[in-house]
Write a protein that holds these residues in place. Structure first.
Motif, mmCIF file in Angstrom:
data_model
loop_
_atom_site.group_PDB
_atom_site.id
_atom_site.type_symbol
_atom_site.label_atom_id
_atom_site.label_comp_id
_atom_site.label_asym_id
_atom_site.label_seq_id
_atom_site.Cartn_x
_atom_site.Cartn_y
_atom_site.Cartn_z
ATOM 1 N N ASP A 283 -8.341 -5.471 -3.386
ATOM 2 C CA ASP A 283 -7.137 -6.058 -2.780
ATOM 3 C C ASP A 283 -6.110 -4.934 -2.610
ATOM 4 N N GLU A 284 -5.726 -4.678 -1.377
ATOM 5 C CA GLU A 284 -4.850 -3.505 -1.140
ATOM 6 C C GLU A 284 -3.463 -3.673 -1.757
ATOM 7 N N LYS A 285 -3.055 -4.923 -2.029
ATOM 8 C CA LYS A 285 -1.776 -5.117 -2.731
ATOM 9 C C LYS A 285 -1.923 -4.687 -4.194
ATOM 10 N N VAL A 286 -3.104 -4.968 -4.751
ATOM 11 C CA VAL A 286 -3.378 -4.575 -6.141
ATOM 12 C C VAL A 286 -3.554 -3.056 -6.229
ATOM 13 N N THR A 287 -4.353 -2.495 -5.335
ATOM 14 C CA THR A 287 -4.595 -1.046 -5.411
ATOM 15 C C THR A 287 -3.300 -0.278 -5.115
ATOM 16 N N GLY A 288 -2.455 -0.842 -4.257
ATOM 17 C CA GLY A 288 -1.146 -0.218 -4.008
ATOM 18 C C GLY A 288 -0.312 -0.191 -5.277
ATOM 19 N N ALA A 289 -0.331 -1.303 -6.013
ATOM 20 C CA ALA A 289 0.432 -1.377 -7.266
ATOM 21 C C ALA A 289 -0.157 -0.434 -8.313
ATOM 22 N N GLN A 290 -1.474 -0.365 -8.395
ATOM 23 C CA GLN A 290 -2.113 0.538 -9.375
ATOM 24 C C GLN A 290 -1.740 1.989 -9.083
ATOM 25 N N ARG A 291 -1.839 2.345 -7.808
ATOM 26 C CA ARG A 291 -1.512 3.711 -7.403
ATOM 27 C C ARG A 291 -0.046 4.004 -7.729
ATOM 28 N N PHE A 292 0.818 3.040 -7.465
ATOM 29 C CA PHE A 292 2.248 3.211 -7.745
ATOM 30 C C PHE A 292 2.498 3.378 -9.244
ATOM 31 N N ASN A 293 1.920 2.512 -10.044
ATOM 32 C CA ASN A 293 2.190 2.555 -11.488
ATOM 33 C C ASN A 293 1.692 3.866 -12.096
ATOM 34 N N ASN A 294 0.538 4.345 -11.629
ATOM 35 C CA ASN A 294 0.013 5.620 -12.129
ATOM 36 C C ASN A 294 0.921 6.780 -11.722
ATOM 37 N N MET A 295 1.405 6.738 -10.489
ATOM 38 C CA MET A 295 2.356 7.759 -10.033
ATOM 39 C C MET A 295 3.612 7.746 -10.907
ATOM 40 N N LEU A 296 4.108 6.530 -11.184
ATOM 41 C CA LEU A 296 5.351 6.381 -11.950
ATOM 42 C C LEU A 296 5.200 7.017 -13.333
ATOM 43 N N ALA A 297 4.046 6.807 -13.932
ATOM 44 C CA ALA A 297 3.796 7.347 -15.273
ATOM 45 C C ALA A 297 3.779 8.869 -15.266
ATOM 46 N N PRO B 48 0.795 -1.246 0.000
ATOM 47 C CA PRO B 48 0.000 0.000 0.000
ATOM 48 C C PRO B 48 0.825 1.293 0.000
ATOM 49 N N PRO B 49 1.959 1.369 0.733
ATOM 50 C CA PRO B 49 2.693 2.650 0.720
ATOM 51 C C PRO B 49 3.781 2.743 -0.356
ATOM 52 N N TYR B 50 3.688 1.992 -1.436
ATOM 53 C CA TYR B 50 4.754 2.030 -2.456
ATOM 54 C C TYR B 50 4.994 3.452 -2.984
ATOM 55 N N VAL B 51 3.919 4.243 -3.142
ATOM 56 C CA VAL B 51 4.106 5.624 -3.627
ATOM 57 C C VAL B 51 4.953 6.404 -2.630
ATOM 58 N N GLU B 52 4.663 6.249 -1.342
ATOM 59 C CA GLU B 52 5.416 6.971 -0.313
ATOM 60 C C GLU B 52 6.871 6.479 -0.266
ATOM 61 N N TYR B 53 7.059 5.175 -0.390
ATOM 62 C CA TYR B 53 8.433 4.648 -0.419
ATOM 63 C C TYR B 53 9.209 5.258 -1.589
ATOM 64 N N PHE B 54 8.531 5.368 -2.715
ATOM 65 C CA PHE B 54 9.205 5.914 -3.905
ATOM 66 C C PHE B 54 9.580 7.380 -3.690
ATOM 67 N N GLN B 55 8.714 8.153 -3.040
ATOM 68 C CA GLN B 55 9.021 9.568 -2.794
ATOM 69 C C GLN B 55 10.232 9.689 -1.860
ATOM 70 N N HIS B 56 10.297 8.817 -0.837
ATOM 71 C CA HIS B 56 11.492 8.799 0.019
ATOM 72 C C HIS B 56 12.712 8.382 -0.795
ATOM 73 N N ALA B 57 12.541 7.376 -1.645
ATOM 74 C CA ALA B 57 13.661 6.894 -2.467
ATOM 75 C C ALA B 57 14.214 8.043 -3.311
ATOM 76 N N LEU B 58 13.331 8.855 -3.878
ATOM 77 C CA LEU B 58 13.791 9.984 -4.701
ATOM 78 C C LEU B 58 14.658 10.936 -3.882
ATOM 79 N N ARG B 59 14.259 11.155 -2.623
ATOM 80 C CA ARG B 59 15.034 12.078 -1.781
ATOM 81 C C ARG B 59 16.385 11.491 -1.392
ATOM 82 N N LEU B 60 16.534 10.180 -1.499
ATOM 83 C CA LEU B 60 17.790 9.506 -1.147
ATOM 84 C C LEU B 60 18.593 9.136 -2.395
#
Ligand code: SAH
Ligand code: DHB
Ligand code: MG
Length: 222
Positions: free
Chosen positions: A180-194, A143-155
């Motif tokens: 499924d929160e694993k699926v919605t987490g991935a969807q949210r992440f992939n849309n953010m990535l794009a 679920p927090p993949y988007v947040e992890y990615f934002q931290h990753a960018l700062r590092l």
């Protein structure tokens, strides 16, 4: 002959190019023995992460989600003398299993395991001035993949490779009605990535010994 399966071909490739060794085999066995989830990356995915770390000429690697240390061992083996892999794990018992496995692999001097919630540990790393990391592997809770990615960018620095596991979920990412929160987490992440202009990215589908899924690869732009 009948059409071979993805799993058979995965084993064929692994036998040729990612053969098990005592440390990796013991790591996989320790995860089963401890009753931990059997969700490490596959041998070929481990080798792939190892190649990516070599391509990045990584000396600093960050991993979010250690489990038993299987992917950490593959990536840390790509580090030069003096290189460091920092890996974050929520569960103290898992971190202890990983610590033993990493010691058995002779990598204790190259791997630091940080125990805690990644969303708490990542800001601490930023506050300490850790990084920048050359490669970052996101593989914890989805679920927090988007947040992890934002931290990753700062590092990161320009050129840092950010890899995120499990972003296709057996194709369920196409189901816009999924709960499924694993699926919605991935969807949210992939849309953010794009939509994220600071990186250029793609997603590779992963098939083989484990379920059909995908790994996102993103390079931080200059
Ligand atoms: N990268 C490992 C597999 C990781 S499985 C490998 O391929 O070998 C996902 C791991 O993330 C689990 O060990 C789980 O305990 C951990 N995890 C789950 N939520 C977390 C959180 N909020 N912070 C840190 N780790 C977390
Ligand atoms: C799950 C998590 C993973 O990191 C993985 O590679 C496979 C499955 C899961 O939580 O279902
Ligand atoms: Mg994973």
């Amino acid at each position: 002959m009948t059409q071979p399966s993805f799993a058979q071909i995965d084993h064929y490739i692994a036998n040729l190019l990612a053969p098990a060794d005592p440390a990796l085999t013991a790591t996989e066995q320790s995860i089963i023995a401890a009753g931990m989830p059997v969700i490490s990356v596959t041998a070929n995915q481990g080798k792939f992460l190892h190649l990516l770390a070599l391509l990045c000429r990584a000396t600093r690697i960050l991993e979010i989600g250690t489990l038993g240390g299987y992917s950490a061992i593959w990536m840390a083996r790509a580090l030069p003398e003096g290189g460091k892999l920092t890996t974050i794990e929520l569960e103290p018992e898992y971190a202890e299993v990983a610590r033993k496995n990493i010691a058995m692999a002779g990598l204790s001097d190259k791997v630091d395991i940080l125990v805690g919630k990644a969303l708490e540990v990542l800001p601490q790393l930023e506050a300490e001035g850790a990084g920048p990391f050359d490669m970052i592997f996101i593989d914890a809770d989805k679920p927090p993949y988007v947040e992890y990615f934002q931290h990753a960018l700062r590092l990161s620095h320009p050129g840092t490779l950010i890899v995120a596991d499990n972003v296709i979920r057996e194709g369920q990412v196409l189901d816009t009605g999924s709960t499924d929160e694993k699926v919605t987490g991935a969807q949210r992440f992939n849309n953010m990535l794009a939509a994220e202009d600071r990186v250029t990215a793609t997603i590779l589908q992963t098939v083989g010994a484990k379920e059909w899924d995908g790994m996102a690869l993103a390079v931080v732009k200059s």
